[in-house]
Design a protein around this motif. Structure first.
Motif, PDB file in Angstrom:
ATOM      1  N   ILE A   1       1.002  -0.939  -0.351  1.00 29.14           N
ATOM      2  CA  ILE A   1      -0.040  -0.369  -0.238  1.00 29.14           C
ATOM      3  C   ILE A   1       0.684   1.440   0.203  1.00 29.14           C
ATOM      4  O   ILE A   1       0.513   2.271  -0.556  1.00 29.14           O
ATOM      5  CB  ILE A   1      -1.041   0.312   1.014  1.00 29.14           C
TER       6      ILE A   1
ATOM      7  N   SER B   1      -1.362   1.417  -4.701  1.00 26.34           N
ATOM      8  CA  SER B   1      -2.229   2.083  -4.043  1.00 26.34           C
ATOM      9  C   SER B   1      -3.359   3.036  -4.943  1.00 26.34           C
ATOM     10  O   SER B   1      -4.504   2.640  -4.629  1.00 26.34           O
ATOM     11  CB  SER B   1      -1.231   2.906  -2.951  1.00 26.34           C
TER      12      SER B   1
ATOM     13  N   MET C   1      -7.427   2.083  -4.630  1.00 26.29           N
ATOM     14  CA  MET C   1      -8.407   3.582  -4.553  1.00 26.29           C
ATOM     15  C   MET C   1      -9.879   3.954  -5.463  1.00 26.29           C
ATOM     16  O   MET C   1     -10.466   3.434  -5.473  1.00 26.29           O
ATOM     17  CB  MET C   1      -7.705   4.598  -4.706  1.00 26.29           C
TER      18      MET C   1
ATOM     19  N   ILE D   1     -12.436   5.062  -3.307  1.00 24.38           N
ATOM     20  CA  ILE D   1     -11.735   5.607  -2.438  1.00 24.38           C
ATOM     21  C   ILE D   1     -11.276   6.712  -3.090  1.00 24.38           C
ATOM     22  O   ILE D   1     -10.534   6.796  -3.988  1.00 24.38           O
ATOM     23  CB  ILE D   1     -10.425   4.815  -1.749  1.00 24.38           C
TER      24      ILE D   1
ATOM     25  N   THR E   1      -9.415  10.123  -3.831  1.00 21.61           N
ATOM     26  CA  THR E   1      -8.253  10.632  -5.137  1.00 21.61           C
ATOM     27  C   THR E   1      -7.973  10.847  -5.922  1.00 21.61           C
ATOM     28  O   THR E   1      -8.886  11.160  -6.727  1.00 21.61           O
ATOM     29  CB  THR E   1      -7.428   8.982  -5.023  1.00 21.61           C
TER      30      THR E   1
ATOM     31  N   ILE F   1     -12.862   6.652   3.752  1.00 24.05           N
ATOM     32  CA  ILE F   1     -11.202   6.163   3.016  1.00 24.05           C
ATOM     33  C   ILE F   1     -10.777   5.487   4.203  1.00 24.05           C
ATOM     34  O   ILE F   1     -10.542   4.106   3.432  1.00 24.05           O
ATOM     35  CB  ILE F   1     -10.410   7.295   3.197  1.00 24.05           C
TER      36      ILE F   1
ATOM     37  N   THR G   1     -11.027   1.632   2.717  1.00 25.70           N
ATOM     38  CA  THR G   1      -9.188   0.990   2.596  1.00 25.70           C
ATOM     39  C   THR G   1      -9.353  -0.502   3.740  1.00 25.70           C
ATOM     40  O   THR G   1      -8.621  -1.239   2.501  1.00 25.70           O
ATOM     41  CB  THR G   1      -8.587   1.752   3.568  1.00 25.70           C
TER      42      THR G   1
ATOM     43  N   PHE H   1      -2.410   7.791   6.346  1.00 29.78           N
ATOM     44  CA  PHE H   1      -3.601   7.945   5.314  1.00 29.78           C
ATOM     45  C   PHE H   1      -3.036   9.723   5.509  1.00 29.78           C
ATOM     46  O   PHE H   1      -3.055  10.506   6.273  1.00 29.78           O
ATOM     47  CB  PHE H   1      -4.788   8.292   5.864  1.00 29.78           C
TER      48      PHE H   1
ATOM     49  N   TYR I   1      -1.010   6.281   1.149  1.00 30.00           N
ATOM     50  CA  TYR I   1      -0.675   5.426   2.262  1.00 30.00           C
ATOM     51  C   TYR I   1       0.467   5.585   2.529  1.00 30.00           C
ATOM     52  O   TYR I   1       1.753   5.623   1.729  1.00 30.00           O
ATOM     53  CB  TYR I   1      -1.543   4.564   1.743  1.00 30.00           C
TER      54      TYR I   1
END
Ligand code: AMP
Ligand code: GLY
Length: 425
Positions: free
Chosen positions: A100, A107, A111, A116, A118, A250, A254, A271, A285
Motif C-alpha cells: 500500500i 495503491s 483506490m 476511495i 483520490t 476512506i 481501505t 493516511f 498511504y
C-alpha cells in the motif's frame, strides 16, 4: 518482557520512549538505534534495517517477546513475515500489505477499484507515452515514482518543459533508482494537508490524533521536499465532521479493500489526506508510523502503547478503547546544513542538561563518538513540546531548539503557523 524495535530515527525514539512506560518491559533492543536512543535502549548499530536475516537471527537469540518494525524498507522486504515464521509476535504489516506504500501503482489501483477518493491518475511504463500525455495536460501536474523514494519521489512541474525534465530524471537518469521504472501522473489537488495515523488489526480501526507535517525544507513551504521538517498535533483543519467523513469514505473502505484483495493490513496505517473543495482525498498511504508525525502523536497517547500493539497483533483491537490527552504537541526538526541535499556529518551536538520537563528531544540522526554525540544524518533532532495550546507548544519547542547547538544546524521558523491560521477559521 524483552522488545525489539527495528529502526534508528526520531520516530523509533518516540516509539521506544512510549513503550518503556509499560512496567512489564525489561529490555528494549533497537536495531540499529542511534546515539540518542542509546540512553533508552540497547542499540545494535551493526544491524541495519534492510538486514532481514540479521534482524531475525538477533530476535531468535535474544529472547524477544514482541517486535515492532517501524521503517518502510524492512516492512516492504518482509521483515514481519520472517519474524512471524520464527514465531515472534510483532507489530507491522506483512510484505503483501506493505505494498500500500511500496507501490503507488498498487495503491492507486486499489483506490480506483474500491471507489476511495483520490486524485485522478495515469500510469506510464515508458517515457514516450508519459511525454505524449504530458504534452497536452493541465499544469501544475504531479509526477510520482512508483516505488519507495524516502518521501522525495514526488515532482510538481509547472510546465511541459519541467515535466519533460522530471520524466527524464525519474525514468531515464533513474534518480530514484528502480522506484522510477513506472510513474504515476496525477491531477494536482489543493487544500490543507492532514496526516492521520491509525492503529488497525485488519478490521477494527482506531485513528490517532491528527497531525500536520511540513515537508519542504524552507520557510513558507519553499525549497526541496524532505522527510518532514516539523509537525503539530492535532491538526485544526481536521474537524470532527471531517473525521466522520474520512471514516466512512476512506478509512473503513481501505481496510475492506485490503481484506478483499487478500492482504489485510495490520499495524499503523498512515493516511496522507488533502481536504479539497470536493471533500477529503487520499494523497498517499504509508504502511507505518510517520516521521516526524509520531513525535507529536505519541506524546498525546494516554492508553498504553504496548497493550494497543499486542491487541493489533492478536486482532482484538475492537475490544480496546484508545484514549488521548487533551492539549497540543509541536515538533521542530534540527537538520544538518545542506539537507536534503549534501550535508556534512560528525558535528558535535550540545544539548543543555536543564531543558524543561515538557520538552523531549527525539534523536534522529546522531551517533556516539566516545562520550559525545555527533551528527550522522540529515534530520538530526526532533525537539518536541506538549502544552495546553498550540501557541504555547510552539513557543516551548522553539525556545528549546534555540538552546541546542551543532555547527551548520538549521530549522524552519514557521512550523505551526498555518495551523494557527487554521485555528482562527
Ligand atoms: P507524497 O510523498 O505522495 O506524500 O507527496 C509529497 C507531497 O507532494 C505531498 O505532501 C503534497 O504536498 C504533494 N502532493 C502529492 N500529491 C499531490 C497532488 N495530487 N496534488 C497536490 N499536491 C500533491
Ligand atoms: N512525514 C512523512 C512520512 O513519514 O512519510
Amino acid at each position: 518482557m524483552n522488545l525489539l524495535v527495528v529502526g534508528g530515527g526520531g520516530r523509533e525514539h518516540a516509539l521506544i520512549k512510549k513503550l518503556k512506560e509499560n512496567p512489564e518491559v525489561e529490555t528494549i533492543y533497537a536495531l540499529p538505534g542511534n546515539g540518542g536512543i542509546a540512553a533508552d535502549a540497547v542499540c545494535m548499530p551493526e544491524i541495519g534495517t534492510k538486514d532481514i536475516s540479521g534482524i531475525v537471527s538477533f530476535a531468535k537469540t535474544h529472547d524477544i517477546d514482541f517486535a515492532v518494525v517501524a521503517p518502510d524498507d524492512p516492512l516492504a522486504l518482509g521483515c514481519v513475515d520472517r519474524l512471524h515464521e520464527a514465531g515472534i509476535p510483532c507489530f507491522g504489516p506483512d510484505a503483501k500489505a506493505a505494498r500500500i506504500e511500496s507501490s503507488k501503482v498498487f495503491s492507486k489501483g486499489l483506490m480506483k477499484k474500491y471507489g476511495i477518493p483520490t486524485a485522478d491518475y495515469q500510469v506510464f511504463e515508458a517515457p514516450e507515452a508519459a511525454l505524449s500525455y504530458l504534452r497536452s495536460a493541465k499544469y501544475p501536474i504531479v509526477i510520482k515514482a512508483d516505488g519507495l523514494a524516502l518521501g522525495k519521489g514526488v515532482l510538481i512541474p509547472q510546465s511541459f518543459a519541467e515535466a519533460e525534465a522530471a520524466i527524464k530524471a525519474i525514468m531515464e537518469d533513474k534518480v530514484f533508482g528502480e522506484s522510477g521504472a513506472q510513474v504515476v501522473v496525477e491531477e494536482f489537488l489543493t487544500g490543507p494537508e492532514v496526516s492521520v495515523l491509525a492503529f488497525t488489526d485488519g478490521t477494527a480501526i482506531r485513528p490517532m490524533v491528527s497531525s500536520m507535517d511540513h515537508k519542504r525544507a524552507g520557510d513558507g513551504d519553499t525549497g526541496l521536499n524532505t522527510g518532514g521538517m516539523g509537525t503539530i498535533a492535532p491538526n485544526p483543519y481536521y474537524t470532527r465532521d471531517i473525521a466522520a467523513v474520512c471514516m466512512d469514505t476512506i478509512f473503513l473502505p481501505t481496510l475492506a479493500a485490503m481484506c478483499a484483495e487478500g492482504c489485510p493490513f495490520k499495524g499503523c496505517l498512515y493516511f496522507g489526506l488533502m481536504l479539497t473543495p470536493d471533500g477529503p482525498k487520499v494523497i498517499e498511504y504509508n504502511c507505518r508510523f510517520g516521521d516526524p508525525e509520531t513525535q507529536v502523536v505519541l506524546p498525546l497517547l494516554k492508553t498504553d502503547l504496548l497493550t494497543i500493539m499486542r491487541s493489533v497483533e492478536n486482532e482484538t483491537l475492537d475490544t480496546l478503547d484508545v484514549e488521548w490527552h487533551d492539549g497540543v504537541a509541536a515538533c521542530v526538526i534540527l537538520a544538518s546544513g545542506g539537507y536534503p541535499e549534501h550535508y556534512e556529518k560528525g558535528k558535535t551536538i550540545f544539548i543543555p542538561s536543564n531543558l524543561p520537563e515538557d520538552v523531549t528531544v527525539y534523536h534522529a540522526g546522531d551517533k556516539l563518538q566516545g562520550q559525545s554525540l555527533v551528527t550522522s544524518g540529515g534530520r538530526v533532532l526532533g525537539v518536541t513540546a506538549a502544552a495546553p495550546t498550540l501557541k504555547a507548544a510552539l513557543n516551548r519547542a522553539y525556545a528549546a531548539a534555540d538552546s541546542i547547538y551543532f555547527e551548520g544546524a538549521f530549522m524552519r521558523h514557521d512550523i505551526g503557523q498555518r495551523a494557527l491560521r487554521g485555528e482562527e477559521q
